[in-house]
Motif scaffolding. Sequence first.
Motif, PDB file in Angstrom:
ATOM      1  N   TRP A 195       0.846  -1.186   0.000  1.00  0.00           N
ATOM      2  CA  TRP A 195       0.000   0.000   0.000  1.00  0.00           C
ATOM      3  C   TRP A 195       0.885   1.241   0.000  1.00  0.00           C
ATOM      4  O   TRP A 195       1.795   1.354   0.812  1.00  0.00           O
TER       5      TRP A 195
ATOM      6  N   GLN B  76      -2.561   6.596  -2.189  1.00  0.00           N
ATOM      7  CA  GLN B  76      -3.806   5.850  -2.048  1.00  0.00           C
ATOM      8  C   GLN B  76      -3.927   4.814  -3.160  1.00  0.00           C
ATOM      9  O   GLN B  76      -4.969   4.654  -3.797  1.00  0.00           O
ATOM     10  N   LEU B  77      -2.821   4.103  -3.397  1.00  0.00           N
ATOM     11  CA  LEU B  77      -2.751   3.061  -4.417  1.00  0.00           C
ATOM     12  C   LEU B  77      -1.979   1.862  -3.876  1.00  0.00           C
ATOM     13  O   LEU B  77      -1.073   2.033  -3.056  1.00  0.00           O
ATOM     14  N   ASP B  78      -2.312   0.688  -4.378  1.00  0.00           N
ATOM     15  CA  ASP B  78      -1.489  -0.493  -4.149  1.00  0.00           C
ATOM     16  C   ASP B  78      -0.493  -0.575  -5.295  1.00  0.00           C
ATOM     17  O   ASP B  78      -0.831  -0.270  -6.442  1.00  0.00           O
TER      18      ASP B  78
ATOM     19  N   ARG C 289      -5.801  13.027  -6.244  1.00  0.00           N
ATOM     20  CA  ARG C 289      -4.527  12.624  -6.837  1.00  0.00           C
ATOM     21  C   ARG C 289      -4.515  13.037  -8.307  1.00  0.00           C
ATOM     22  O   ARG C 289      -5.463  12.779  -9.041  1.00  0.00           O
TER      23      ARG C 289
ATOM     24  N   SER D 164      -2.194  12.435 -11.606  1.00  0.00           N
ATOM     25  CA  SER D 164      -1.103  11.611 -12.129  1.00  0.00           C
ATOM     26  C   SER D 164      -0.913  11.909 -13.607  1.00  0.00           C
ATOM     27  O   SER D 164      -1.872  12.129 -14.342  1.00  0.00           O
TER      28      SER D 164
ATOM     29  N   ARG E 154       1.905   2.004 -15.094  1.00  0.00           N
ATOM     30  CA  ARG E 154       0.449   2.069 -14.948  1.00  0.00           C
ATOM     31  C   ARG E 154      -0.133   0.701 -14.609  1.00  0.00           C
ATOM     32  O   ARG E 154      -1.088   0.599 -13.836  1.00  0.00           O
TER      33      ARG E 154
ATOM     34  N   LEU F  10       0.649  -0.219 -10.895  1.00  0.00           N
ATOM     35  CA  LEU F  10      -0.148   0.593  -9.972  1.00  0.00           C
ATOM     36  C   LEU F  10      -1.654   0.458 -10.202  1.00  0.00           C
ATOM     37  O   LEU F  10      -2.447   1.057  -9.486  1.00  0.00           O
ATOM     38  N   GLY F  11      -2.034  -0.316 -11.195  1.00  0.00           N
ATOM     39  CA  GLY F  11      -3.449  -0.466 -11.517  1.00  0.00           C
ATOM     40  C   GLY F  11      -4.117  -1.535 -10.689  1.00  0.00           C
ATOM     41  O   GLY F  11      -3.522  -2.141  -9.794  1.00  0.00           O
ATOM     42  N   SER F  12      -5.358  -1.765 -11.024  1.00  0.00           N
ATOM     43  CA  SER F  12      -6.099  -2.839 -10.360  1.00  0.00           C
ATOM     44  C   SER F  12      -5.736  -4.153 -11.053  1.00  0.00           C
ATOM     45  O   SER F  12      -4.982  -4.174 -12.017  1.00  0.00           O
TER      46      SER F  12
ATOM     47  N   MET G 233      -3.658   1.726 -14.116  1.00  0.00           N
ATOM     48  CA  MET G 233      -4.010   2.949 -13.400  1.00  0.00           C
ATOM     49  C   MET G 233      -4.325   4.048 -14.425  1.00  0.00           C
ATOM     50  O   MET G 233      -3.624   4.190 -15.415  1.00  0.00           O
TER      51      MET G 233
END
Length: 159
Positions: A32, A37-39, A118, A120, A135, A138-140, A145
């Motif tokens: 985290w 505020q990203l994984d 945020r 970016s 990206r 850092l995305g899902s 992202m």
Amino acid sequence: MRPRLARGVRCFAAMVDGSIAGYGWLSTQPEWIGELQLDIRPGPGEGYVWNCATVPEHRRQGIFRSVLSGIISHARASGLRRLWIGSVAIPAEGAVGPSGFRAALRFSTWRLGPAHVRRSQASPEADPKLIADARLVLGSHDAPMRLGVSIEGRIQKVH
């Protein structure tokens, strides 16, 4: 520290006169990033360098550069082919580029009451493949992202 070490996160420290002068962490699993505020989810053969700090009385003496050098050496010896790191505009940030890291994305963040804002964007000098890879990491699980501005509720996680 114990929960981090128990899940395989490695800690590196620089010592001066028997005391810790600086430290940093290396993870090869999701972590985290509270400031964003990203994984971050390093892929196979990748790692994430994070939560680095230098004790105030040892700042501006090359401690961060030494810690970073040790982490990079360990990562190479362990077979990692890529490391991710975040940096902020502080004097120690000057050690990041000379250590071989290249900027991929740039972030600005603000707290707005209970919300997190945020912004970016891709680093103008970055290779498009590096941007795409950043990206993804850092995305899902199913989407890269998104670049641009996002406003979300602030999440607190312990890591």
